[in-house]
Design a protein around this motif. Sequence first.
Motif, PDB file in Angstrom:
ATOM      1  N   GLY A  10      -2.028  10.379  -3.297  1.00 17.24           N
ATOM      2  CA  GLY A  10      -1.308   9.242  -2.775  1.00 17.24           C
ATOM      3  C   GLY A  10      -2.120   8.510  -1.717  1.00 17.24           C
ATOM      4  O   GLY A  10      -3.299   8.757  -1.582  1.00 17.24           O
ATOM      5  N   PRO A  11      -1.528   7.573  -0.977  1.00 17.36           N
ATOM      6  CA  PRO A  11      -0.112   7.220  -1.030  1.00 17.36           C
ATOM      7  C   PRO A  11       0.257   6.439  -2.289  1.00 17.36           C
ATOM      8  O   PRO A  11      -0.605   5.850  -2.938  1.00 17.36           O
ATOM      9  N   HIS A  12       1.554   6.473  -2.629  1.00 20.09           N
ATOM     10  CA  HIS A  12       2.040   5.843  -3.855  1.00 20.09           C
ATOM     11  C   HIS A  12       3.138   4.812  -3.621  1.00 20.09           C
ATOM     12  O   HIS A  12       3.346   3.938  -4.441  1.00 20.09           O
ATOM     13  N   ILE A  13       3.890   4.988  -2.525  1.00 19.71           N
ATOM     14  CA  ILE A  13       5.183   4.335  -2.372  1.00 19.71           C
ATOM     15  C   ILE A  13       5.238   3.600  -1.033  1.00 19.71           C
ATOM     16  O   ILE A  13       4.695   4.087  -0.042  1.00 19.71           O
ATOM     17  N   SER A  14       5.939   2.488  -1.007  1.00 24.15           N
ATOM     18  CA  SER A  14       6.155   1.790   0.258  1.00 24.15           C
ATOM     19  C   SER A  14       7.085   2.592   1.173  1.00 24.15           C
ATOM     20  O   SER A  14       8.059   3.177   0.719  1.00 24.15           O
TER      21      SER A  14
END
Lengths: 280, 280
Positions: A10-14
């Motif tokens: 990651g990171p992957h996500i807000s």
Amino acid sequence: VNGRRLSPDGPHISGSDRGLTLADGAFETMRVHGGRVFRLDAHLARLTRALDALGITRPTDLGAAILDVLTAESADEASLRLTVTRGPSGAGVMPVPNVQPTVIVALNPRPQFSADMHEAGIRASVASGRRNERAMTAGLKTLGYTDAVLALLEARRAGAHDALFLDTDGHCSEATSSNLFACLEGTLVTPPLSCGALPGITRAVVLELAARFGLPAVERVLELGDLAGADEAFLTSTLRGLAPLVRVGPHAIGRGEPGPVTRRLADAYIGLVVRGTEPR
Amino acid sequence: VNGRRLSPDGPHISGSDRGLTLADGAFETMRVHGGRVFRLDAHLARLTRALDALGITRPTDLGAAILDVLTAESADEASLRLTVTRGPSGAGVMPVPNVQPTVIVALNPRPQFSADMHEAGIRASVASGRRNERAMTAGLKTLGYTDAVLALLEARRAGAHDALFLDTDGHCSEATSSNLFACLEGTLVTPPLSCGALPGITRAVVLELAARFGLPAVERVLELGDLAGADEAFLTSTLRGLAPLVRVGPHAIGRGEPGPVTRRLADAYIGLVVRGTEPR
């Protein structure tokens, strides 16, 4: 994530994704064997019900997204988690219109459960908090698992493997992430969804198997005293399959060891998932 | 995120963060005015209680992390959200040891509430689902807000601004993200925490203000009929402050308009937060 293949690090996500900020989303955990998902349609149908209730538009290509990941990773035996959140958004509980949902497909090694749990059976404590069968989210597999985490931590502190939730009326509901079955005088009993139980995929398979075996099976309110006095009991979940439940709080269930009905149904379930064979 | 300053666009967080996968974390939303956080200590104390209950080690430098963000962004008037999750981890509900918690400090513009809500007052419907005052997480501000999201969506569909939750015994609990107060024959009444109300920071400030004004104020079980028959009512939350509640379901509260006690307390609250003045 949203069709892109990302490094596991990651990171992957807000950080403003409402899945994270408000548990505003739903998920499914599925069992992959031989590169195929067991009961994929049932999982997608349950996810769709949760997304519909939340008013999140179901992305149309979820089945294809799963197939892409399985193919790309040459996955054979695995646990696959599909998460759909409402997506990133600003502050406040009220959803903003036209947010793009976030779709996460994550492949994990299938967790290894200690032989202890399957051979000697599971010991459950009774959670100090109650399952809310009249919650807005009752029956929906949303991201809100904080109560389950707390109950499991409490159970482990008490030397138990898992925790059994009672509903707000004091009836048996389910364990932290498994459905509950008891054998009472030759009848298989599982708490109805009206007691706050999630409509488990494995729960449904067990009810099908019981019908094929000619074993009487009912959804019926189950008191803690009934469970403690049952001949046998077991827990069902996608990743653990059927796991014998041999103790609840201070009470041994039956002889305090896995029983013959549990073993027969567990074998038939494994036959369906792993060997692809119909039950004998 | 974890002390690093990231672009608002993201991504910021692992898709396997337990805050996202299981709502395994807690948060606080704070009001920033004049570059300072109102009641920072009270917010950090409440967050600490939630993290302690979850068995998440509280990062030691949360106050400093907030100060860094406020300084770096030269924030004057804003909403600041502090989120702490158990951190990224593999599949399964049981936490793995030695996971590093994730700390997110997010600065948002303070939301603008329609003048309608503050001048004409809030209309609340009664949520079809119940608040669980006996949940494992009762009284903890965890990430599990799915029920609140669903209740708010339901309220908006019914033409209301917000939803009031009853607890499982049918007593008034709180709104989707605000505490509830009613004025009954000269006494200010707010539901006790035992009815599933969160220990709101603004709720505590209102109880302090009432004491300074010599206004009788009690935490007491509040029935829906009491609320419908109250002289006035209002909702309290960090971002909205005191908002008059003028209607619940089909019932107008009092004259169906903001009342004098609400106005006096709301002014005193704004004085504390914005003007830094003591109440008159």
